[in-house]
Design a protein around this motif. Sequence first.
Motif, short mmCIF file in Angstrom:
data_model
loop_
_atom_site.label_atom_id
_atom_site.label_comp_id
_atom_site.label_asym_id
_atom_site.label_seq_id
_atom_site.Cartn_x
_atom_site.Cartn_y
_atom_site.Cartn_z
N ASP A 1 47.99 55.45 38.54
CA ASP A 1 47.16 54.99 37.43
C ASP A 1 46.84 53.51 37.64
N LEU A 2 45.69 53.12 37.11
CA LEU A 2 45.18 51.76 37.30
C LEU A 2 44.61 51.29 35.97
N PHE A 3 45.06 50.12 35.52
CA PHE A 3 44.57 49.54 34.27
C PHE A 3 44.01 48.16 34.57
N VAL A 4 42.73 47.94 34.27
CA VAL A 4 42.04 46.71 34.67
C VAL A 4 41.38 46.07 33.45
N THR A 5 41.63 44.78 33.24
CA THR A 5 40.96 44.04 32.17
C THR A 5 40.29 42.81 32.75
N GLY A 6 39.30 42.30 32.05
CA GLY A 6 38.62 41.09 32.50
C GLY A 6 37.27 40.97 31.83
N MET A 7 36.54 39.91 32.18
CA MET A 7 35.22 39.72 31.61
C MET A 7 34.25 40.77 32.14
N ALA A 8 34.10 40.83 33.46
CA ALA A 8 33.16 41.78 34.07
C ALA A 8 33.79 42.60 35.19
N ARG A 9 34.73 41.99 35.92
CA ARG A 9 35.37 42.64 37.07
C ARG A 9 34.34 43.16 38.07
N ASN A 10 33.23 42.41 38.17
CA ASN A 10 32.16 42.83 39.06
C ASN A 10 32.58 42.77 40.52
N SER A 11 33.22 41.68 40.90
CA SER A 11 33.65 41.53 42.30
C SER A 11 34.70 42.57 42.66
N PHE A 12 35.63 42.84 41.75
CA PHE A 12 36.68 43.82 42.02
C PHE A 12 36.08 45.20 42.25
N VAL A 13 35.15 45.61 41.41
CA VAL A 13 34.56 46.94 41.55
C VAL A 13 33.71 47.02 42.81
N ASN A 14 32.94 45.98 43.08
CA ASN A 14 32.12 45.98 44.30
C ASN A 14 32.97 46.04 45.56
N ALA B 1 35.17 42.81 21.86
CA ALA B 1 34.38 41.66 21.40
C ALA B 1 35.28 40.44 21.26
N HIS B 2 35.96 40.11 22.33
CA HIS B 2 36.89 38.98 22.33
C HIS B 2 36.90 38.36 23.73
N PRO B 3 36.83 37.03 23.83
CA PRO B 3 36.85 36.39 25.16
C PRO B 3 38.22 36.47 25.81
N ILE B 4 38.45 37.52 26.55
CA ILE B 4 39.75 37.79 27.17
C ILE B 4 40.23 36.57 27.95
N ALA B 5 41.46 36.15 27.69
CA ALA B 5 42.01 34.95 28.34
C ALA B 5 42.78 35.27 29.61
N VAL B 6 43.21 36.52 29.76
CA VAL B 6 43.99 36.91 30.94
C VAL B 6 43.40 38.20 31.52
N GLY B 7 43.02 38.14 32.77
CA GLY B 7 42.57 39.34 33.45
C GLY B 7 43.75 40.02 34.13
N VAL B 8 43.85 41.33 33.95
CA VAL B 8 45.02 42.06 34.45
C VAL B 8 44.58 43.24 35.31
N ILE B 9 45.29 43.44 36.40
CA ILE B 9 45.19 44.66 37.19
C ILE B 9 46.60 45.22 37.27
N ALA B 10 46.85 46.29 36.51
CA ALA B 10 48.18 46.88 36.44
C ALA B 10 48.19 48.20 37.20
N ILE B 11 49.14 48.34 38.10
CA ILE B 11 49.25 49.54 38.94
C ILE B 11 50.49 50.33 38.54
N ASP B 12 50.29 51.63 38.30
CA ASP B 12 51.40 52.52 37.93
C ASP B 12 52.23 51.94 36.79
N SER B 13 51.56 51.57 35.71
CA SER B 13 52.24 50.95 34.57
C SER B 13 52.63 51.96 33.50
N ARG B 14 52.11 53.18 33.56
CA ARG B 14 52.49 54.20 32.59
C ARG B 14 53.94 54.63 32.82
#
Length: 264
Positions: free
Chosen positions: A117-130, A202-215
């Motif tokens: 499982d993969l959990f990703v937060t951030g503003m756009a995460r455009n570079s990560f997805v690309n 609708a909130h300016p996320i202050a921390v971008g997270v990429i969580a792997i196998d967090s469940r």
Amino acid sequence: MRAILENGGRIRVLVLDPTDDVLIETAGRRISQTLANGRLRQRIMTTLDDLTTLRTRTTGRLEVRVSSRISAAGFNCLDASGQRGLISVQQLARTRRPVFSESFGPELDRAIENAADLFVTGMARNSFVNNHYAKLERLLKAGTVIRFVLIDPESAAIDAAASRYYAERSPASARERVRHTLRLLAELKSATEGDLTVRLVAHPIAVGVIAIDSRPDHAGPLSAVFAEYFPASRSSSSSPALPSGIGRSSTKPKRCGTTPHPMT
């Protein structure tokens, strides 16, 4: 400081002598393993220039001295001789400080290689997805559960996020990056029919997270959390560096105040 001087107060400042090359080199090694000698000298010179300007504009009692010795601590003293005086001490330790990197590098690639499982937060995460499009496609086809939480491009939060995280990025550009990410994720969902969901906040996320196998049902020795902290403000004249850190977690990330985004 200006108010103190204008009200008749007295300020005394002691800084390192920026003309002493040996002193600056030694201080630079103690203060930070990533701060070059030129940057430390420039900081001191800038401080001296600012203090000179302050003294000129206020004609107050401002005394500035330079030291040829490195103190083991920094002192901020307010009315130190009075009953309500305050002394703040900052120890300048010689131990090595943790270093933030501008990217996660190969460790992130290794961590998500076989993620359940993969959990990703951030503003756009455009570079990560690309950059990881093919890998995300393979993971979805293999049954990996992938969740994204991004900033709603239609919300006012994107304006704050563009200013907070990316000094050279306009709100319009930030909105387009989020929309582009949403299009890419919709393509992934359509092509793989995998378990991929996106929520918008609708909130300016202050921390971008990429969580792997967090469940809880997937937690194990390979579980990891990669986090990027975005400062509240940045100088528009400097190129932003995104501090990154790596942690371990076996708890499920919480998601609050999000709106599901239709993957169409």
